[in-house]
Design an enzyme around this catalytic site. Structure first.
Site, short mmCIF file in Angstrom:
data_model
loop_
_atom_site.label_atom_id
_atom_site.label_comp_id
_atom_site.label_asym_id
_atom_site.label_seq_id
_atom_site.Cartn_x
_atom_site.Cartn_y
_atom_site.Cartn_z
CG ASP A 250 29.70 38.50 -44.43
OD1 ASP A 250 30.67 39.25 -44.47
OD2 ASP A 250 29.60 37.46 -45.11
CG ASP B 164 34.58 40.31 -44.27
OD1 ASP B 164 35.07 39.41 -43.56
OD2 ASP B 164 34.31 40.15 -45.47
CD GLU B 165 33.04 35.70 -41.79
OE1 GLU B 165 31.89 35.21 -41.76
OE2 GLU B 165 33.98 35.19 -42.42
#
Length: 360
Positions: A13, A115-116
């Site tokens: 993350d 973002d992950e």
């Protein structure tokens, strides 16, 4: 006797991703409170997309109205959302993850968003060191992008994702069956991935406030109160149980939608209908890029001050005709009692499944 192996799952993350991308582009903002949202003007209507850690210390958070954020942190730097820049940065991160090997073979990467992502070994992982690989991921992402990330280590996807928040920022944390209740037992049910405020409230009405209480509750009661599918699923969440594997199959969207917050409330019915039509045409362009027609239309209307209603309908047959879809969206508008000014409109088009259905 062979040593039993653990199937390790890592959840990567990016830390304050959107704000971090902006600071990379504007190094002079490092260490300052940065808020990204809307058109970057806190005097306008709009919400916070992300806030830097420095802004969060002042109580600024995602989803908060920009005006509230400005009151809480008047010294913050406000910036407009720049989706193409975040797309580009995310692409480099994901390509970096896919380029890694673990146990002598390429890893499996399941992208969850900008973002992950989940990362797992693609070979039997007896003897693999997840901590060393988590450290390597953080170093490789930083070298490739200049962005920092946190990594959660778990023996299930759920535990790995839960662990990530415990390692933030710029760190790692490990959650397994062995320490799950020690770490999570007394935490509120909202600490679990998949349980939001509404579900937490329903669980609280059953006397279930903590993760351990959820794990030790009667699954039959949960099934009766929350549904035969969701009840047992929440029970498994309480134990951190998750049998799903990391899957690199690309995500296939089921729908596209767009919404607009108006700087001045709309009251004229013809203007409202025209805005619905404009939004619909923009969403049609989105589904055209998918190559699949719409089967269902949804409408979202937010009134002043912040009252929201939604309506939807299934079309007689799939179509990507902009006028037919705009007519359907305006028809839904007629099903909404408009007794106050409108501050936001949204249109959503649900597409027919791709050939072969959606990936599981």
């Amino acid at each position: 006797m062979s040593t039993p192996s653990t199937t390790w799952v890592l959840h990567v993350d990016l830390d304050q991703f959107i704000a971090a991308v902006e600071v990379l582009r504007r190094p002079e903002l490092a260490g300052r409170p940065v808020v990204v949202g809307g058109r970057g003007d806190p005097s306008e209507r709009g919400v916070v997309s992300t806030a830097s850690y420095e802004a969060r210390e002042h109580g600024v958070g995602s989803g908060m109205p920009l005006r509230v954020a400005a009151r809480r942190c008047p010294d913050a730097v406000f910036l407009p959302v720049d989706a193409p820049a975040y797309d580009a940065a995310s692409a480099v991160v994901m390509e970096t993850l896919r380029s890694l090997t673990w146990g002598g073979a390429p890893v499996v990467v399941e992208v969850l968003g900008w973002d992950e992502a989940f990362v797992a070994a693609s070979v039997p992982d007896a003897g693999l060191d997840p901590q060393a690989f988590a450290d390597r991921i953080r170093a490789e992402v930083l070298a490739a992008t200049g962005l920092h990330c946190s990594v959660g280590i778990g023996d299930t996807k759920l535990r790995a994702k839960t662990a990530t928040d415990l390692g933030k920022p710029r760190g790692t944390y490990r959650l397994t069956a062995e320490n799950w209740f020690e770490v999570m037992g007394e935490r509120p049910t909202r600490a679990l991935w998949g349980i939001g405020a509404k579900t937490a409230k329903k669980l609280a009405a059953l006397g279930i406030d903590t993760v351990e209480q959820l794990a030790t509750s009667d699954a039959r009661v949960l099934a009766a109160e929350l549904g035969p599918t969701m009840g047992p699923w929440y029970h498994r969440l309480g134990r951190g149980a998750d049998t799903s594997a990391v899957d690199a199959t690309p995500w296939v969207p089921r729908a596209h939608g767009r919404e607009t917050t108006f700087q001045e409330d709309l009251e004229d019915p013809d203007r409202i209908a025209e805005e619905v039509r404009l939004l619909t045409r923009r969403v049609v362009a989105d589904i055209d890029r998918e190559g699949r027609p719409a089967a269902r239309v949804g409408l979202k209307v937010r009134f002043t001050p912040f009252f929201t209603v939604s309506r939807s309908l299934t079309l007689p047959g799939p179509t990507n005709d902009p006028e037919l879809l705009a007519d359907a969206a305006v028809e839904l508008l007629g099903r909404v009692e408009r007794d106050r000014p409108v501050r936001l409109l949204g249109v959503r088009l649900e597409m027919v499944p791709p050939e072969g259905g959606y990936p599981r």
